[in-house]
Design a protein around this motif. Structure first.
Motif, PDB file in Angstrom:
ATOM      1  N   LEU A 121      -1.730  11.362   9.159  1.00  0.00           N
ATOM      2  CA  LEU A 121      -2.370  10.029   8.561  1.00  0.00           C
ATOM      3  C   LEU A 121      -1.043   8.513   8.138  1.00  0.00           C
ATOM      4  O   LEU A 121      -1.859   7.823   8.139  1.00  0.00           O
ATOM      5  N   VAL A 122      -0.472   9.472   7.563  1.00  0.00           N
ATOM      6  CA  VAL A 122       0.760   8.260   7.235  1.00  0.00           C
ATOM      7  C   VAL A 122       0.907   7.443   8.441  1.00  0.00           C
ATOM      8  O   VAL A 122       1.511   5.972   8.392  1.00  0.00           O
TER       9      VAL A 122
ATOM     10  N   ASP B 295      -0.802  13.415   1.244  1.00  0.00           N
ATOM     11  CA  ASP B 295      -1.849  12.584   3.022  1.00  0.00           C
ATOM     12  C   ASP B 295      -0.547  13.375   3.602  1.00  0.00           C
ATOM     13  O   ASP B 295       0.819  13.228   4.153  1.00  0.00           O
TER      14      ASP B 295
ATOM     15  N   GLU C  29       0.936  -1.088  -0.056  1.00  0.00           N
ATOM     16  CA  GLU C  29      -0.344   0.552  -0.505  1.00  0.00           C
ATOM     17  C   GLU C  29       1.202   1.296   0.076  1.00  0.00           C
ATOM     18  O   GLU C  29       2.195   1.142   0.292  1.00  0.00           O
TER      19      GLU C  29
ATOM     20  N   GLU D  80      -1.679   0.775  11.079  1.00  0.00           N
ATOM     21  CA  GLU D  80      -2.362  -0.133  11.757  1.00  0.00           C
ATOM     22  C   GLU D  80      -2.092  -1.276  10.449  1.00  0.00           C
ATOM     23  O   GLU D  80      -2.323  -2.508  10.148  1.00  0.00           O
ATOM     24  N   LEU D  81      -1.098  -1.076   9.600  1.00  0.00           N
ATOM     25  CA  LEU D  81      -0.297  -1.931   9.135  1.00  0.00           C
ATOM     26  C   LEU D  81       1.048  -3.107   9.361  1.00  0.00           C
ATOM     27  O   LEU D  81       1.387  -3.601   8.714  1.00  0.00           O
TER      28      LEU D  81
ATOM     29  N   VAL E 222       1.316   5.156   0.451  1.00  0.00           N
ATOM     30  CA  VAL E 222       0.427   6.387   1.217  1.00  0.00           C
ATOM     31  C   VAL E 222       0.613   8.229  -0.186  1.00  0.00           C
ATOM     32  O   VAL E 222       1.172   7.972  -1.006  1.00  0.00           O
TER      33      VAL E 222
ATOM     34  N   ARG F 278      -0.494   7.517  11.296  1.00  0.00           N
ATOM     35  CA  ARG F 278      -1.340   5.989  11.448  1.00  0.00           C
ATOM     36  C   ARG F 278      -1.810   4.482  10.567  1.00  0.00           C
ATOM     37  O   ARG F 278      -2.229   3.905  11.201  1.00  0.00           O
ATOM     38  N   LYS F 279      -1.503   4.806   8.938  1.00  0.00           N
ATOM     39  CA  LYS F 279      -1.089   3.540   7.950  1.00  0.00           C
ATOM     40  C   LYS F 279      -0.243   3.234   8.412  1.00  0.00           C
ATOM     41  O   LYS F 279      -0.600   1.768   8.380  1.00  0.00           O
TER      42      LYS F 279
END
Length: 138
Positions: free
Chosen positions: A24-25, A20, A14, A31-32, A16, A27-28
């Motif tokens: 947000l980066v 962004d 995935e 999450e990953l 970014v 958080r991603k």
């Protein structure tokens, strides 16, 4: 041992977006459960890589606001990549030359995966893993 990067890379990567913001980066990444992500432009082309270290050292530690900076702010120069059908040895040479532990894998102009030092180590004979790590890291 596999001979081409495609055989050992992690696919389904995935990106970014270059617009962004760093919150947000981050958080991603959480999450990953990863420490780096490719940065892709609106044209879906690879623009660079961003790491958790970039966010902390180049933004937060300097008093920057992660909501005010974008991933694209950290996409410096042409990204270092390896081709999906390049040899594993070529990936190792590229990692060593650029002192990186992860390389985006490109097939034509498309990002198809990431190959990491760990991916290569898993495909190496157990008695040579230390040699591999030393070669890339120094």
């Amino acid at each position: 041992m596999p001979t081409v990067v495609r055989d050992i890379m992690t696919g389904g990567v995935e990106c970014v977006g270059e617009r962004d913001n760093l919150e947000l980066v981050a958080r991603k990444m959480k999450e990953l459960d990863v420490g780096s992500l490719p940065i892709c432009g609106e044209d879906n082309r690879l623009k660079g890589m961003i790491t958790d270290r970039d966010i902390v050292v180049k933004c937060i530690a300097d008093g920057g606001n992660p909501q005010a900076h974008t991933a694209g702010d950290f996409a410096e120069g042409k990204p270092v990549t390896v081709g999906a059908d390049d040899s594993v040895e070529e990936a190792i040479r590229t990692m060593q030359e650029h002192q990186v532990r992860r390389l985006p894998v490109i097939d034509g102009h498309d990002l198809v995966g990431i190959v990491s030092q760990a991916d290569i180590a898993r495909s190496y004979p157990d008695d040579r893993v230390g040699e591999l790590v030393a070669f890339i890291s120094y």
